[in-house]
Design a protein around this motif. Structure first.
Motif, PDB file in Angstrom:
ATOM      1  N   GLU A 238       0.989  -1.395  -0.166  1.00  0.00           N
ATOM      2  CA  GLU A 238       0.009  -0.094  -0.018  1.00  0.00           C
ATOM      3  C   GLU A 238       0.881   1.247   0.114  1.00  0.00           C
ATOM      4  OE1 GLU A 238      -3.361   2.181   2.714  1.00  0.00           O
ATOM      5  OE2 GLU A 238      -2.844  -0.064   3.040  1.00  0.00           O
ATOM      6  N   TYR A 242       1.254   3.809  -3.591  1.00  0.00           N
ATOM      7  CA  TYR A 242       0.753   5.319  -3.661  1.00  0.00           C
ATOM      8  C   TYR A 242       1.826   5.797  -4.331  1.00  0.00           C
ATOM      9  CZ  TYR A 242       0.031  10.041  -1.769  1.00  0.00           C
ATOM     10  OH  TYR A 242      -0.217  11.286  -1.779  1.00  0.00           O
ATOM     11  N   TYR A 272       1.659  11.555   1.815  1.00  0.00           N
ATOM     12  CA  TYR A 272       0.851  10.446   1.995  1.00  0.00           C
ATOM     13  C   TYR A 272       0.020  10.355   3.367  1.00  0.00           C
ATOM     14  CZ  TYR A 272       0.500   5.282   2.895  1.00  0.00           C
ATOM     15  OH  TYR A 272       0.210   4.076   3.528  1.00  0.00           O
ATOM     16  N   GLN A 275      -3.361  12.335   3.410  1.00  0.00           N
ATOM     17  CA  GLN A 275      -4.298  11.882   2.389  1.00  0.00           C
ATOM     18  C   GLN A 275      -5.274  10.944   3.735  1.00  0.00           C
ATOM     19  OE1 GLN A 275      -4.832  12.559  -0.888  1.00  0.00           O
ATOM     20  NE2 GLN A 275      -2.763  13.597  -0.734  1.00  0.00           N
ATOM     21  N   VAL A 280      -5.765   6.893   0.125  1.00  0.00           N
ATOM     22  CA  VAL A 280      -4.595   6.051   0.028  1.00  0.00           C
ATOM     23  C   VAL A 280      -4.819   4.881  -0.225  1.00  0.00           C
ATOM     24  CG1 VAL A 280      -3.054   4.897   1.708  1.00  0.00           C
ATOM     25  CG2 VAL A 280      -3.726   7.417   2.324  1.00  0.00           C
ATOM     26  N   VAL A 282      -5.956   3.590  -3.230  1.00  0.00           N
ATOM     27  CA  VAL A 282      -6.568   3.831  -4.353  1.00  0.00           C
ATOM     28  C   VAL A 282      -7.334   2.810  -5.294  1.00  0.00           C
ATOM     29  CG1 VAL A 282      -5.662   4.836  -6.796  1.00  0.00           C
ATOM     30  CG2 VAL A 282      -4.321   5.039  -4.374  1.00  0.00           C
TER      31      VAL A 282
END
Length: 285
Positions: A238, A242, A272, A275, A280, A282
Motif C-alpha cells: 500500500e 501510492y 501520503y 491523505q 490512500v 487507491v
C-alpha cells in the motif's frame, strides 16, 4: 570451494562432527568453485523475480473481477496478459544481460576481497539473522537516497521513467527498469555484504529476501494476512503503490524500498500521511 575432500578431514578441521546442514553443504560445495557459488546468487534473484509474482498474477488474470476489489489497491485497473508478458520479457532481458555481464565479474571479485566465506563451519542462526537485519537497514537507507536521486528531473526523464511505466504496478514490475538503473541497483545489493562479510548461504538468503520484498511492494495487492504486516515500520504494498499511482518526477513521497522511517525522518511522507484513507487506498486512475 571447501578445501577438504572427505568428511573425516572436514570434521578433523572443525574439531567436531558436522551438523546435518554442514554435511549437506559439504556434499554440495566441496567440488563447486566459489565463482559458481557466487553466480548462483544471481540465479536465486532471477528465479525470485520470475516465480514470486506468479500467484497474484494468476489471481489478477484469472479470478472474477468481483473477487479482487477487497484486496487490490487499484481495483478498477485490470492489466492484460500482454502487459504482464511484456513487463516480464523486458525485465528478464535486462537482468540476464547484466547477470552474465559486468555484475557477475565485479561482484565475484568484490566478494572475494571482502572476505566472503564459503567453507565450514556454517554461520549460526543468530549470526544470519543479525546480518540480514543490518543488510535490510543499509539497503533501505541507501535505497531511499538513490530513489530520491532518481526523481531529479534529468535522471527521471532519461532513466527512472521506465520503472514508472506501470502506475498500477504488478510483481513483475519490481525489476522493470532502465538497464542503467538495474546495473546500479545490482552493485548496490553487494554494498552491505561488502561492508559486513557473511557466508555464501547468508548471501543467497539475502538475495531471496531482497527479491521477494521487491515483488511484494509492487504486487498491487494489500493482503491482510501478509506476514510482512508483523514487521515494525515496514511499508508494504500500500505504501509503495501510492508512490507509483501518484508517481512522476516531482513525486518525492514514499521513496524508501522497505521501511517507512526514512520517509518520516526526511519529511517525504507528509503528502501520503495527510491523505484520507479513501485516497490512500487507491481504487482507480
Amino acid at each position: 570451494m571447501i578445501p577438504f575432500t572427505t568428511v573425516e578431514a572436514a570434521e578433523t578441521s572443525l574439531g567436531r562432527a558436522m551438523t546435518w546442514a554442514e554435511a549437506l553443504w559439504f556434499r554440495y560445495s566441496r567440488s563447486t568453485p566459489d565463482y559458481w557459488l557466487c553466480f548462483q546468487s544471481f540465479l536465486i534473484l532471477f528465479a525470485t523475480y520470475t516465480l514470486a509474482p506468479l500467484p497474484l498474477t494468476l489471481l489478477e488474470l484469472c479470478a472474477p473481477s468481483k473477487m479482487t476489489p477487497p484486496y487490490k489497491l487499484q481495483s478498477k485497473v485490470r492489466l492484460s496478459p500482454v502487459a504482464f508478458l511484456r513487463c516480464y520479457k523486458d525485465t528478464a532481458i535486462v537482468l540476464l544481460l547484466l547477470t552474465f555481464g559486468p555484475l557477475q565479474f565485479v561482484a565475484y571479485a568484490a566478494l572475494k576481497v571482502s572476505g566472503m566465506r564459503t567453507g565450514l563451519p556454517l554461520p549460526s542462526a543468530g549470526e544470519v539473522a543479525a546480518q540480514l537485519v543490518v543488510y535490510m537497514l543499509m539497503e533501505d537507507y541507501l535505497g531511499y537516497w538513490f530513489h530520491r536521486f532518481l526523481h531529479s528531473e534529468w535522471i527521471y526523464d532519461n532513466i527512472h521513467y521506465v520503472h514508472h511505466e506501470f502506475r498500477a504496478p504488478m510483481g513483475f514490475a519490481a525489476a522493470h527498469a532502465h538497464w542503467f538503473e538495474s546495473l546500479v541497483l545490482g552493485f548496490a545489493a553487494f554494498i552491505s555484504i561488502f561492508a559486513v562479510p557473511c557466508h555464501m548461504i547468508t548471501c543467497w538468503l539475502w538475495f531471496a529476501i531482497r527479491g521477494i520484498a521487491g515483488v511484494e511492494i509492487h504486487c498491487g495487492f494489500n493482503l491482510p494476512f501478509s506476514p510482512t504486516k508483523l514487521i515494525p515500520f515496514y511499508g508494504g504494498a500500500e505504501f509503495h503503490d501510492y508512490h507509483h499511482h501518484y508517481g512522476g518526477k516531482w513525486n518525492h513521497s514514499n521513496l524508501a524500498p522497505l521501511f517507512t522511517f526514512c520517509d518520516y525522518i526526511y519529511g517525504t511522507h507528509s503528502v501520503y500521511r495527510n491523505q484520507n484513507s479513501s485516497i490512500v487506498k487507491v481504487h482507480s486512475y
